[in-house]
Design a protein around this motif. Sequence first.
Motif, PDB file in Angstrom:
ATOM      1  N   ALA A 194     -23.125  23.032 -70.649  1.00 57.74           N
ATOM      2  CA  ALA A 194     -21.854  22.567 -70.093  1.00 57.74           C
ATOM      3  C   ALA A 194     -22.021  21.269 -69.305  1.00 57.74           C
ATOM      4  O   ALA A 194     -21.145  20.405 -69.324  1.00 57.74           O
ATOM      5  CB  ALA A 194     -21.251  23.655 -69.204  1.00 57.74           C
ATOM      6  N   GLU A 195     -23.156  21.119 -68.610  1.00 57.63           N
ATOM      7  CA  GLU A 195     -23.392  19.878 -67.874  1.00 57.63           C
ATOM      8  C   GLU A 195     -23.454  18.697 -68.835  1.00 57.63           C
ATOM      9  O   GLU A 195     -22.872  17.628 -68.585  1.00 57.63           O
ATOM     10  CB  GLU A 195     -24.691  19.973 -67.068  1.00 57.63           C
ATOM     11  N   ALA A 196     -24.165  18.873 -69.949  1.00 56.90           N
ATOM     12  CA  ALA A 196     -24.272  17.798 -70.933  1.00 56.90           C
ATOM     13  C   ALA A 196     -22.928  17.527 -71.607  1.00 56.90           C
ATOM     14  O   ALA A 196     -22.583  16.363 -71.878  1.00 56.90           O
ATOM     15  CB  ALA A 196     -25.316  18.157 -71.985  1.00 56.90           C
ATOM     16  N   MET A 197     -22.142  18.560 -71.894  1.00 57.59           N
ATOM     17  CA  MET A 197     -20.826  18.335 -72.497  1.00 57.59           C
ATOM     18  C   MET A 197     -19.922  17.560 -71.544  1.00 57.59           C
ATOM     19  O   MET A 197     -19.154  16.690 -71.967  1.00 57.59           O
ATOM     20  CB  MET A 197     -20.203  19.675 -72.896  1.00 57.59           C
ATOM     21  N   ARG A 198     -20.022  17.879 -70.245  1.00 55.39           N
ATOM     22  CA  ARG A 198     -19.246  17.096 -69.267  1.00 55.39           C
ATOM     23  C   ARG A 198     -19.666  15.635 -69.291  1.00 55.39           C
ATOM     24  O   ARG A 198     -18.814  14.726 -69.316  1.00 55.39           O
ATOM     25  CB  ARG A 198     -19.435  17.681 -67.869  1.00 55.39           C
ATOM     26  N   GLU A 199     -20.967  15.375 -69.286  1.00 55.97           N
ATOM     27  CA  GLU A 199     -21.453  13.998 -69.288  1.00 55.97           C
ATOM     28  C   GLU A 199     -21.034  13.260 -70.558  1.00 55.97           C
ATOM     29  O   GLU A 199     -20.629  12.088 -70.517  1.00 55.97           O
ATOM     30  CB  GLU A 199     -22.970  13.993 -69.143  1.00 55.97           C
ATOM     31  N   ARG A 200     -21.111  13.924 -71.700  1.00 52.16           N
ATOM     32  CA  ARG A 200     -20.723  13.292 -72.967  1.00 52.16           C
ATOM     33  C   ARG A 200     -19.227  12.983 -72.989  1.00 52.16           C
ATOM     34  O   ARG A 200     -18.795  11.944 -73.501  1.00 52.16           O
ATOM     35  CB  ARG A 200     -21.107  14.192 -74.137  1.00 52.16           C
ATOM     36  N   TRP A 201     -18.434  13.884 -72.419  1.00 49.13           N
ATOM     37  CA  TRP A 201     -16.983  13.671 -72.368  1.00 49.13           C
ATOM     38  C   TRP A 201     -16.652  12.520 -71.426  1.00 49.13           C
ATOM     39  O   TRP A 201     -15.775  11.696 -71.727  1.00 49.13           O
ATOM     40  CB  TRP A 201     -16.319  14.966 -71.936  1.00 49.13           C
ATOM     41  N   GLN A 202     -17.352  12.404 -70.327  1.00 49.38           N
ATOM     42  CA  GLN A 202     -17.142  11.275 -69.427  1.00 49.38           C
ATOM     43  C   GLN A 202     -17.568   9.962 -70.081  1.00 49.38           C
ATOM     44  O   GLN A 202     -16.885   8.935 -69.948  1.00 49.38           O
ATOM     45  CB  GLN A 202     -17.912  11.492 -68.125  1.00 49.38           C
ATOM     46  N   GLU A 203     -18.693   9.970 -70.788  1.00 56.45           N
ATOM     47  CA  GLU A 203     -19.163   8.764 -71.474  1.00 56.45           C
ATOM     48  C   GLU A 203     -18.177   8.311 -72.542  1.00 56.45           C
ATOM     49  O   GLU A 203     -18.095   7.112 -72.858  1.00 56.45           O
ATOM     50  CB  GLU A 203     -20.532   9.020 -72.105  1.00 56.45           C
ATOM     51  N   ALA A 204     -17.439   9.261 -73.112  1.00 61.92           N
ATOM     52  CA  ALA A 204     -16.436   8.931 -74.126  1.00 61.92           C
ATOM     53  C   ALA A 204     -15.085   8.607 -73.503  1.00 61.92           C
ATOM     54  O   ALA A 204     -14.074   8.540 -74.208  1.00 61.92           O
ATOM     55  CB  ALA A 204     -16.294  10.099 -75.099  1.00 61.92           C
ATOM     56  N   ASP A 205     -15.066   8.394 -72.168  1.00 58.17           N
ATOM     57  CA  ASP A 205     -13.839   8.072 -71.425  1.00 58.17           C
ATOM     58  C   ASP A 205     -12.813   9.192 -71.497  1.00 58.17           C
ATOM     59  O   ASP A 205     -11.588   8.939 -71.521  1.00 58.17           O
ATOM     60  CB  ASP A 205     -13.226   6.753 -71.925  1.00 58.17           C
ATOM     61  N   GLY A 206     -13.295  10.435 -71.559  1.00 56.79           N
ATOM     62  CA  GLY A 206     -12.376  11.562 -71.488  1.00 56.79           C
ATOM     63  C   GLY A 206     -11.671  11.593 -70.144  1.00 56.79           C
ATOM     64  O   GLY A 206     -12.232  11.185 -69.121  1.00 56.79           O
ATOM     65  N   PRO A 207     -10.429  12.041 -70.120  1.00 57.28           N
ATOM     66  CA  PRO A 207      -9.640  12.034 -68.874  1.00 57.28           C
ATOM     67  C   PRO A 207     -10.112  13.094 -67.882  1.00 57.28           C
ATOM     68  O   PRO A 207      -9.621  14.221 -67.869  1.00 57.28           O
ATOM     69  CB  PRO A 207      -8.217  12.320 -69.361  1.00 57.28           C
ATOM     70  N   LEU A 208     -11.077  12.712 -67.052  1.00 53.61           N
ATOM     71  CA  LEU A 208     -11.636  13.628 -66.065  1.00 53.61           C
ATOM     72  C   LEU A 208     -11.770  12.931 -64.729  1.00 53.61           C
ATOM     73  O   LEU A 208     -12.143  11.749 -64.679  1.00 53.61           O
ATOM     74  CB  LEU A 208     -13.029  14.114 -66.495  1.00 53.61           C
ATOM     75  N   PRO A 209     -11.520  13.650 -63.624  1.00 54.54           N
ATOM     76  CA  PRO A 209     -11.872  13.089 -62.320  1.00 54.54           C
ATOM     77  C   PRO A 209     -13.379  12.866 -62.244  1.00 54.54           C
ATOM     78  O   PRO A 209     -14.168  13.606 -62.839  1.00 54.54           O
ATOM     79  CB  PRO A 209     -11.422  14.170 -61.328  1.00 54.54           C
ATOM     80  N   ALA A 210     -13.800  11.856 -61.522  1.00 52.14           N
ATOM     81  CA  ALA A 210     -15.227  11.533 -61.447  1.00 52.14           C
ATOM     82  C   ALA A 210     -16.036  12.673 -60.864  1.00 52.14           C
ATOM     83  O   ALA A 210     -17.220  12.840 -61.185  1.00 52.14           O
ATOM     84  CB  ALA A 210     -15.428  10.261 -60.624  1.00 52.14           C
ATOM     85  N   ASP A 211     -15.430  13.482 -59.986  1.00 52.10           N
ATOM     86  CA  ASP A 211     -16.164  14.559 -59.330  1.00 52.10           C
ATOM     87  C   ASP A 211     -15.902  15.931 -59.965  1.00 52.10           C
ATOM     88  O   ASP A 211     -16.166  16.968 -59.352  1.00 52.10           O
ATOM     89  CB  ASP A 211     -15.807  14.619 -57.846  1.00 52.10           C
ATOM     90  N   ALA A 212     -15.401  15.957 -61.208  1.00 53.17           N
ATOM     91  CA  ALA A 212     -15.118  17.229 -61.869  1.00 53.17           C
ATOM     92  C   ALA A 212     -16.405  18.011 -62.072  1.00 53.17           C
ATOM     93  O   ALA A 212     -17.425  17.467 -62.491  1.00 53.17           O
ATOM     94  CB  ALA A 212     -14.434  16.989 -63.207  1.00 53.17           C
ATOM     95  N   ASP A 213     -16.360  19.314 -61.764  1.00 51.38           N
ATOM     96  CA  ASP A 213     -17.546  20.132 -61.993  1.00 51.38           C
ATOM     97  C   ASP A 213     -17.602  20.563 -63.461  1.00 51.38           C
ATOM     98  O   ASP A 213     -16.704  20.263 -64.256  1.00 51.38           O
ATOM     99  CB  ASP A 213     -17.580  21.335 -61.055  1.00 51.38           C
ATOM    100  N   ASP A 214     -18.687  21.263 -63.815  1.00 53.25           N
ATOM    101  CA  ASP A 214     -18.895  21.617 -65.221  1.00 53.25           C
ATOM    102  C   ASP A 214     -17.783  22.509 -65.760  1.00 53.25           C
ATOM    103  O   ASP A 214     -17.329  22.338 -66.900  1.00 53.25           O
ATOM    104  CB  ASP A 214     -20.243  22.320 -65.390  1.00 53.25           C
ATOM    105  N   GLU A 215     -17.329  23.464 -64.969  1.00 51.93           N
ATOM    106  CA  GLU A 215     -16.312  24.398 -65.445  1.00 51.93           C
ATOM    107  C   GLU A 215     -14.983  23.693 -65.668  1.00 51.93           C
ATOM    108  O   GLU A 215     -14.316  23.917 -66.678  1.00 51.93           O
ATOM    109  CB  GLU A 215     -16.169  25.551 -64.451  1.00 51.93           C
ATOM    110  N   THR A 216     -14.591  22.826 -64.725  1.00 55.81           N
ATOM    111  CA  THR A 216     -13.346  22.071 -64.873  1.00 55.81           C
ATOM    112  C   THR A 216     -13.416  21.147 -66.075  1.00 55.81           C
ATOM    113  O   THR A 216     -12.462  21.038 -66.869  1.00 55.81           O
ATOM    114  CB  THR A 216     -13.075  21.251 -63.606  1.00 55.81           C
ATOM    115  N   ALA A 217     -14.563  20.477 -66.231  1.00 51.55           N
ATOM    116  CA  ALA A 217     -14.713  19.529 -67.333  1.00 51.55           C
ATOM    117  C   ALA A 217     -14.669  20.229 -68.681  1.00 51.55           C
ATOM    118  O   ALA A 217     -14.032  19.741 -69.634  1.00 51.55           O
ATOM    119  CB  ALA A 217     -16.021  18.768 -67.174  1.00 51.55           C
TER     120      ALA A 217
END
Length: 451
Positions: free
Chosen positions: A279-302
């Motif tokens: 889940a940590e890696a999926m969050r990072e990959r989604w952020q790298e792809a400019d997915g709509p997430l707050p910068a401080d989103a935790d793994d579960e939220t992301a």
Amino acid sequence: MAERDSRTVRDLRRGNRARVLQRLYFDGPLSRQELGPATGLSSGSISNVVTELAAERLLEEAGVVDSDGGRPRTLLRVAPGGALLIGIDIGETRVRVELFDLSLTELARTERLLAQHGHDVERIVAHVRTGVAHVLRDAGADPRELLGIGIGVPGIIERDGPEGAVVHGQTMGWTAVPFERLLRAAVDVPAEVPLFIDNGAKTLGQAEMWFGGGRGAGTAAIALIGSGVGASVIRGGEGGTFDETRHGSALEWGHTTVQLRGRRCRCGSIGCLEAYAGAEAMRERWQEADGPLPADADDETALAALLAAAFPPPGGPAPDQVAVSLLDETAECLGAAVADLINLFLPERVLLGGWAGLQIGPHLLPDIRRYAREYALRHTGARATVEMGRLGPDAVTVGAATLPLADFLARGGTRPMPPPPVDEGARTVPGGRTPTERWAHTPSPALETKP
């Protein structure tokens, strides 16, 4: 010359008690008449063992059933109130502590989040100390009734040294942490209450084998997908039944390679399964792809946001194709890694669990199955099913509680006793037994006389 049977009277007694307890625990309620063929013991031995265990409040009556023309038969079961167990899940995001009765019905629970302080050893030991105190207090429980405390942790466990269980958890910064010694010094329970520390994926696997999706299987591979990724392979007794010799292995499955020259994993290597499916890696990959997430989103939220983008509700916006592509890559990596488990260990079942696995499973399971079939050998792939675990997010704590429970059942219901004083470094006492075996409570005789 025939080899002489080295079993003692005490060994036979304990074995008889173990057979009865195990059969009643996993197959009960049963009558005395049914226990005979189920255990292979004589009616006299059954009667003696049942009398002992009932006197110790470990068995109780569970109603009666009519017999064919004879007297009604009394059913027996393991008494839920006969003892207490604690299971602890030291996960990636929280420490969860649960108190159970002997039937593994939850009596109390507490959780401590780890987001702010990570896996600082002293803080986690403090969380365990306060968590154990809180569940005992909330349930009004006597700690002297505890059979033991089971703890599931990430990483590799070593037990051969003088400090008990030592944890090597590279991804959380633990190097040779003497965890058992630290917990024993901190947790306020009687000295005779044993601690059982094992890998969290293995405790999850044991819970699923005993009570969940693995029940009845000869061999199952169970995946724990959370912020990180792990797995275990659990082998059952003959025909998938409970057997005290059942054993399993925790696997660093998340750090097997699924992509040459791939993403950097938090373990330091590249191309690991965890770098794609955790889940940590999926969050990072989604952020790298400019997915709509707050910068401080935790793994579960992301992860929840990623799944919502890829699988919007009917009548909602169109699926986000970047999210769809990211999750398809995740499903392929998981499917290929599941195929490795199938080819290497020949399980009858593969189960997906862990909090992140439970979230992605309903959406990705068909694709994971498809990729597993493509990557696995045809024969091994055809004989294995890939399913979701059935015990939910509490499976690791339930599995952790089965560690002292399994020991209790294997010892025939013998309760922990304080170790006697022995010389420093002494490993045995007179009679050739360990201190716990030598001075443990010995009930009155109930022997099966047949060899």
